[in-house]
Design a protein around this motif. Sequence first.
Motif, short mmCIF file in Angstrom:
data_model
loop_
_atom_site.label_atom_id
_atom_site.label_comp_id
_atom_site.label_asym_id
_atom_site.label_seq_id
_atom_site.Cartn_x
_atom_site.Cartn_y
_atom_site.Cartn_z
N LYS A 26 -16.67 -0.42 -12.34
CA LYS A 26 -18.09 -0.45 -11.95
C LYS A 26 -18.83 -1.54 -12.70
O LYS A 26 -19.60 -2.30 -12.14
CB LYS A 26 -18.72 0.92 -12.21
CG LYS A 26 -18.77 1.78 -10.98
CD LYS A 26 -19.53 3.07 -11.25
CE LYS A 26 -19.12 4.15 -10.26
NZ LYS A 26 -19.75 5.43 -10.56
N MET A 27 -18.57 -1.58 -13.98
CA MET A 27 -19.23 -2.56 -14.81
C MET A 27 -18.92 -3.98 -14.33
O MET A 27 -19.79 -4.82 -14.18
CB MET A 27 -18.79 -2.41 -16.27
CG MET A 27 -19.52 -1.31 -16.99
SD MET A 27 -21.30 -1.54 -17.03
CE MET A 27 -21.44 -2.62 -18.46
N LYS A 28 -17.67 -4.21 -14.08
CA LYS A 28 -17.23 -5.52 -13.60
C LYS A 28 -17.96 -5.87 -12.31
O LYS A 28 -18.44 -6.98 -12.12
CB LYS A 28 -15.71 -5.49 -13.34
CG LYS A 28 -14.93 -6.11 -14.46
CD LYS A 28 -13.45 -6.21 -14.11
CE LYS A 28 -12.62 -6.28 -15.38
NZ LYS A 28 -11.18 -6.27 -15.07
N MET A 29 -18.02 -4.91 -11.43
CA MET A 29 -18.68 -5.12 -10.15
C MET A 29 -20.14 -5.52 -10.37
O MET A 29 -20.65 -6.47 -9.79
CB MET A 29 -18.61 -3.85 -9.30
CG MET A 29 -17.29 -3.69 -8.62
SD MET A 29 -16.87 -5.06 -7.51
CE MET A 29 -17.80 -4.56 -6.05
N LYS A 30 -20.76 -4.79 -11.25
CA LYS A 30 -22.17 -5.06 -11.58
C LYS A 30 -22.32 -6.50 -12.08
O LYS A 30 -23.22 -7.23 -11.67
CB LYS A 30 -22.66 -4.07 -12.64
CG LYS A 30 -23.43 -2.92 -12.05
CD LYS A 30 -24.03 -2.06 -13.13
CE LYS A 30 -24.31 -0.66 -12.61
NZ LYS A 30 -24.78 0.24 -13.64
N MET A 31 -21.43 -6.84 -12.97
CA MET A 31 -21.48 -8.18 -13.54
C MET A 31 -21.34 -9.24 -12.44
O MET A 31 -22.09 -10.20 -12.38
CB MET A 31 -20.34 -8.36 -14.56
CG MET A 31 -20.66 -7.75 -15.91
SD MET A 31 -22.14 -8.41 -16.68
CE MET A 31 -21.45 -9.90 -17.43
N LYS A 32 -20.39 -9.00 -11.58
CA LYS A 32 -20.17 -9.93 -10.46
C LYS A 32 -21.44 -10.05 -9.64
O LYS A 32 -21.86 -11.14 -9.27
CB LYS A 32 -19.02 -9.42 -9.58
CG LYS A 32 -17.70 -10.09 -9.91
CD LYS A 32 -16.64 -9.66 -8.92
CE LYS A 32 -15.26 -9.86 -9.53
NZ LYS A 32 -14.21 -9.34 -8.68
#
Length: 107
Positions: A26-32
Amino acid sequence: MKMKMKMKMKMKMKMEMKMKMKMKMKMKMKMKMKMKMKMKMKMKMKMKMKMKMKMKMKMKMKMKMKMKMKMKMKMKMKMKMKMKMKMKMKMKMKMKMKMKMKMKMKL
């Protein structure tokens, strides 16, 4: 009993791991997403800048055109003036001629 407990513990651990993984994802997605947004913003800014530049160019062009027009107008005015002057001169000449004629007639 102990075995069961251990199993439960293991299960819990596994679950926790899965959860953590999900969170990371989720965090990665947010960052993206954030990155994408930033990129979009940058693009927008660039576009705005380009637009501004175009506008400036247009303005300059307009100004040049105005200047040209003014120059043309001035030229026209000058021409008119010259024409008027010529006309006046002609008129004077005519008048003189008339005067001469009158003089002759008197004579």
